[in-house]
Every structure is written in C-alpha cells, then in structure tokens.
Motif scaffolding. Sequence first.
Motif, PDB file in Angstrom:
ATOM      1  N   GLU A   5     -13.582  -0.408  -0.081  1.00  0.00           N
ATOM      2  CA  GLU A   5     -12.380  -0.583  -0.902  1.00  0.00           C
ATOM      3  C   GLU A   5     -12.752  -0.827  -2.364  1.00  0.00           C
ATOM      4  OE1 GLU A   5     -12.971  -1.800   2.191  1.00  0.00           O
ATOM      5  OE2 GLU A   5     -11.319  -3.106   2.770  1.00  0.00           O
ATOM      6  N   PRO A  16      -6.199  -1.227   2.893  1.00  0.00           N
ATOM      7  CA  PRO A  16      -5.660  -1.123   1.526  1.00  0.00           C
ATOM      8  C   PRO A  16      -6.757  -1.348   0.485  1.00  0.00           C
ATOM      9  CG  PRO A  16      -4.476  -2.775   2.829  1.00  0.00           C
ATOM     10  CD  PRO A  16      -5.703  -2.412   3.594  1.00  0.00           C
ATOM     11  N   THR A  38      -4.687   6.169   5.402  1.00  0.00           N
ATOM     12  CA  THR A  38      -4.134   5.373   6.511  1.00  0.00           C
ATOM     13  C   THR A  38      -4.957   4.123   6.809  1.00  0.00           C
ATOM     14  OG1 THR A  38      -5.398   6.790   7.997  1.00  0.00           O
ATOM     15  CG2 THR A  38      -3.071   7.340   7.694  1.00  0.00           C
ATOM     16  N   GLU A  92      -5.946  -6.518   8.712  1.00  0.00           N
ATOM     17  CA  GLU A  92      -5.566  -6.694   7.309  1.00  0.00           C
ATOM     18  C   GLU A  92      -6.379  -7.860   6.755  1.00  0.00           C
ATOM     19  OE1 GLU A  92      -2.731  -4.983   5.415  1.00  0.00           O
ATOM     20  OE2 GLU A  92      -3.262  -3.557   6.976  1.00  0.00           O
ATOM     21  N   ALA A 138      -6.868   0.425   9.257  1.00  0.00           N
ATOM     22  CA  ALA A 138      -7.132  -0.901   8.728  1.00  0.00           C
ATOM     23  C   ALA A 138      -7.554  -1.753   9.909  1.00  0.00           C
ATOM     24  CB  ALA A 138      -5.888  -1.471   8.078  1.00  0.00           C
ATOM     25  N   PRO A 198       0.844  -1.205   0.000  1.00  0.00           N
ATOM     26  CA  PRO A 198       0.000   0.000   0.000  1.00  0.00           C
ATOM     27  C   PRO A 198       0.879   1.254   0.000  1.00  0.00           C
ATOM     28  CG  PRO A 198      -0.782  -1.591   1.619  1.00  0.00           C
ATOM     29  CD  PRO A 198       0.534  -2.103   1.121  1.00  0.00           C
ATOM     30  N   ARG A 235      -4.305   3.332   0.534  1.00  0.00           N
ATOM     31  CA  ARG A 235      -5.116   3.070   1.718  1.00  0.00           C
ATOM     32  C   ARG A 235      -6.293   4.033   1.785  1.00  0.00           C
ATOM     33  NH1 ARG A 235      -3.066  -0.329   5.435  1.00  0.00           N
ATOM     34  NH2 ARG A 235      -0.870  -0.910   5.239  1.00  0.00           N
TER      35      ARG A 235
END
Lengths: 219, 381, 157
Positions: free
Chosen positions: B204, C68, C65, B185, B182, B93, C61
Amino acid sequence: MRAQTSSLDGTGAFAPSGAATVHAAFARPVADAQQCFRAALAALSEPGIPALLAQAPLHAPEGLSPCLYALCLSLCDMETALWLSPRFSHPEIRVNLSFHCGCRFASAREEADFALMAAEELEDISGFSIGSERYPDRSCTILCAIPSLFGGPRMSWHGPGIENRRDAQLPIPEIFWRQRAEKNDFPRGIDVFFAAEDECALVGLPRTTRANHRIEEAR
Amino acid sequence: MYVAVKGGEKAIDNAHRLLAKKRRGSLDQDEISSDQIAQQFPLAVARVMGEGSLYDEDLAALALKQAAGDVTEAIFLLRAYRATLPRFGESLPMDTGKMRLSRRISATYKDLPGGQLLGPTFDYTHRLLDFSLRGAAKDAPVAEREKTEPRPDEIPLEQTPASCPRVFDFLVQEDLASAEEAAEEKSAVPDITRVPLTLPACREERLQILARGDEGFLLALAYSTQRGYGRTHPFAGEIRIGRCEVWIAPEELGFPVLIGEIEVSECETVNQFSARQDEMPRFTRGYGLAFGYAERKAMSMALVDRALRAAEFGEEIVSPAQEEEFVLAHCDSVEASGFVSHLKLPHYVDFQSELDLLRKIRQGDMAEKEQKSVRANGGEV
Amino acid sequence: MTEHSSASKALSPVQAARQRWMGILARAKREDLAAHEQELQSGAYEILRAPETGMVMTRARVGGTGAPFSLGEMTITRCAVRLENGVMGSAYVAGRDKRHAKLAALADARLQDADGERWKKELIEPLAAAIAARHRKEAAETAATRVDFFTLARGDA
C-alpha cells in the motif's frame, strides 16, 4: 472520516433540538485560527508573558472559556486525540469540538495529544505522554483553564525564552510543580498552556522552563 | 565553517521580472488563461495533479501557467500549496470497478464482456504534425461538429460499469490468478504523508509513492524490466480510464456522502506465473492507478509495482526496478529536482577547500617527482 | 449512483433521501445552483461553519478490490448553516468553490425543512436529470469508440 469512527459517547447526532447544540465558532476559520496559533507560539516562546488573543470565537460552548476554546480550535484537528477531564466532558463541548475540529476524543490519558483540564485538576497529571527520546514532540500538551493568570504563589521562572528571571503567579495546585518536575526528562516532557477565564489571554509553560518558589530562591 | 553572505536583492528582483516577461512571451499574443490550460492541456494537468498529489484541475492549470510550462516546477508549486490546506479526512476506498468509463481496453482478451472501448486515445494517430492546429484555428461551428458526433439516443449503452467486469475476475474465477482481497481491514490505512516511510514498505505504501512518482523515472524503470532487468513478462490485462465517485463519511452526518467524481487511469498487468509452496502456479499481477488521463503513468506504475513484489514471490532481486529502496527513494520528482537543484546554491567555501587540497596534493607530487629525478640523476644537482 | 455499497444498508429512509440529494448537489454545476441563489439565500439563517476549503485523502484499493491504499489528496469545500427554526444544512463539495458549497448547504437545509418536497421537485430532480443527461452523453461518446472485430477470410472461401 476515519477508519475507526469513534462514537460521540451517546451524546447522539447533531440534532438541532437536542441538548447539545452546534454553534458557530471562529467567524473567519482560517485567519482567526492562524492568529490564535501565533499567540500560542508567542506564549510558548516567552514563558510567563501573557499573550493576548485578538480573535475570540463567536460562541463558545457552555463551560468553556472563549480563550480556551480558541486554543482548541487552533490546535486540534482530525489527527489529534483530545482528552477531556471530567470538568469538560460535556456533550455540548464534545459536539462542538468534534464538529469544528474533527478531533478524536482519547479515552485514556496515555493516548492524548492534548488534554483539556481545569486548574484544580492539575493535582494529577499522571499518565500523560512525555514523548520518546526519538520523538519528544509526541508528548501531551495540557490546555488548562485558569480563573486568572495571577493571584497564585510568587514563583520565579527561568530557562529558554527568559532573559534572566521572570515572575509568575499562576493560581494552581502546589503538587503540580512537583509532579511536573518528576515527569519532565528533557527532551521529553509536558508543555502547558494556561488560558485565563477572566480575560482572553494565555501563558505558556514549556517543558524547558524551570520554576522556583521565591522563598527557595531567597535562600 | 559557514559564512553568511548577503547581497543580490536587486539582481533577484530583476531576475523575477525577467522571468515574468519570459513567461508572458510576446505581447503581440493574447495572454493564455489558466482556464484555457485546464481545458486544453488536460494531460499536462493530469500529470501535475498526479505527481503534485492533489486533484484540482484549476490549481494544476494555474501552476502550469506560473511555471511557464515546466511540469516539474508546476508539480513543486502544487505540492507547496497542498501543504497550506487542512485535511478534513479520508475518502472511503473508491470503487474503480464502478468507474464511468471513457476508455477500456484489454490486450489479453479480444472479445471481453463490455468490449474494447478506445476512448480518446493517441493510439492509431499517425504522429504527423497537424498543421491545421497552428495558431488559434477557429473551432468548427457547433452545427458542423454535431453532424459528426454520435447522438446519445443512437447508441446502445452497453458499457455500463456492471457490464464491464474486470479482466482479472475471469482469471480469478478459474483460479488462474489469486484474488486481490483486503486480508483484514487494517485499523489505519498507511499514509506516507503522515507517517514517514520505513523500509521494508508494504505494498500500500509503495503504491502511494509510485502514484505520486515521476512518470519519466517510472517509465524508464518499467522499460528496463521489459529489456531484461528484472523480467516479469507482462501483458496489459486491462486499462481503464474514467470517472470515479469519491465518498466521505463525515462524523456529524452519520452516513457517507458523495462529494464528486475524479478522473483516474487504472492499469492492471497479468504477469508471469509463480507458484508458492503447495500451490498451483498462478498468474501474478501488477497494479497502477493515477489521477486524470494518465495511461502511460498507470502502465509504468503497474510494471514497477510488479517488479517490486519480487521478494513476495521469491524472485532474485538483481535489477534496479526490483530494489525497493532504490525505486522508492528516487521516484519523487520534487525531492529529486530539489536535491539536484541545490547544487546551484553557493558552495564557495566547500569548493575553496577542494581547491586548496588539490593544490597541496599537486605540490606534494611535484616535490616527490623532483626528488625522484634528483635520485635518478645520481644525486647530482 | 445514489448510494454507497459499503455503508448504505443501515440508513433510514430520511437519511437515504438526504444522502441522495447531497450527492446531487455536490455534482451539480454551479450555474445550475446559482439560478436558485436568491431563493436559497432568502430568510434568516446562521452560518455554523463558513465555507472552508481543505483536502480529503482519496483512497483506492490494491488491484481494485484489495487492501485500501492512499492515492493522493483532492480539494474539497465544506459549509454548514442553520435555519432560524433550527434545521441544519451541510455541504461537502469537491473542489474549491465556496459559493457552491454555501448554496448546497442552504439547499440541504431547505430540503429538510417543511417545504422540502417542493425543493426536491424544483431543484433536485432537474439537477439529477441534468447529471444523468451529461452521463448519458458521455457514455454514448465512449460507446461510439467500441471496436467491432471482424475476421478476414483467408484462402478458399
């Protein structure tokens, strides 16, 4: 380059002095892989007719025939999981396939998009995915090393891509045919490529091909 | 029933020849090179890269040249070329916080650390045509240009990335906005080019689709939210344009490597506050990120991203910009122009059947009317 | 730059050095590399992976932040070579310049070889300086557009 980086199973890095060495593969990666893919396509569209591979890799890892290696180089990439049978689960094979294809190695048969097997290992094809009704393409394709494309029991194949009947004499275990018949459930099923070790040629066996022993035919 | 029709090969060949001629224009003029387009139309190149979903300035410039300047056609060309390239992997990323800034402004804080950096902007231009640019005006001599350019050693370098914290950092520190973190993950980062989209989409996936979405469509939707169709009361919290490092982690190396930098435009909006149950009200945020120098695109994207978060904040979904299916299914210019363009394909048989139908209906109507008039006349003919 | 925040901790000094020069080689201008072409190409070497262009999906992101997401692809060219003594060199370079990728892979191999220090001094450090100078110049140009606010006094002063 993936979110979950799989280790190389302890075979270690690509150390130039280690047991597992990276070799050059196709001389012209794109063009050679395309030609090989074309041959694979021909093999699958006319089951039983050997398709010749014009482009062999410069240097196949030990234990992998040039023909089978070419098939791997053409079909596997970073988005496919390759299952290696015990016979092919060697550091040199892994390191070279990982380097040139970037493919993952499936630890379980169920996860495999492709499976690399030897003819005698076809005695057991359990576990491999046959896809789903909605996505029959998500099945596993077996890439099988075979000493020769001839010399096995005479069989008669028919189905799509075969005008009437086609003789085939693949030297593979009898039990494979029964397992295959039990497993295949159209449109779901398993496709197989047989790559010869004595010549650079392959035969395709798609899920749609029906195979009968000649004796049964005669009845 | 479909009937195959053949023909027109010669006409098509000649049409292509004529297209090439149109693209080339008058032979009295020098042919433009794709390098010139890459260098001198950087914003058109950015748009083609963004919506073509492939960062490569040379290819985008070539596509623009081949498309005779038709941006949507150029995007189509780039998308098609993209389909011929193998994918080697994904980047780590990107850290847009470490962008080498060429522009950074905030409409919410005047004196923010790092300052307001205008960069190369059309803002404050008077939108008057500059006739001195007509034709191939000679560039000012290098020495002349350098006189007016700032010398690197004359200017204190205050805007290192570290000295330009994000605007939202201040709001998050005061707990006036929630941090963008996040959660955990995900094992796989969503990618709509690999796994077909199913609705409802996650944020996303929405951002990926918006990033390659048509700028005009997104701009119109963003505008509609400002005019009251799904109001979110936005402020341009921060707009950043600059170059961002791209890192990948090839397996055989065992460590990540930097492959280069790409230019990106980033916009984060501060939107109307919202309170979830048992929580203090906080500002909400919308995010936009696009390839190249694409400020309007990034801003539009941020507004639409925020509008699409309506369900998340318990807002009533009443306007087009809030409708996930509507926005995501229609924002791709390649899909949209493809489906509209398909109307040019022969529909001779379809149309014939419609014609027949219409004629039958009219005949029926006529017959009915005649009968009626017969009845009205008391049955006498 | 020189390292990546998320994954640079566990690197050995050798890996860290290689990571740095690979990043510099990737961002170098092709002309600057080409000046060393003859020397880089000299001596026997084997091409393990011919220069090949493909794509990398760039990720960013949410909100800069957060989680992703996939932004879009970019072109990349990779190449791998092996010197006669077995030293392997790799290159991953943004864009489609195959010659750049090959020269970068050769340079990566030379840098790991016995003569590495010299290559570092003669190739990498000048390239690094050129990149830094470019960045400085661009930063200065941007800095010149910083707004200095001043308030107009109103009413009685």
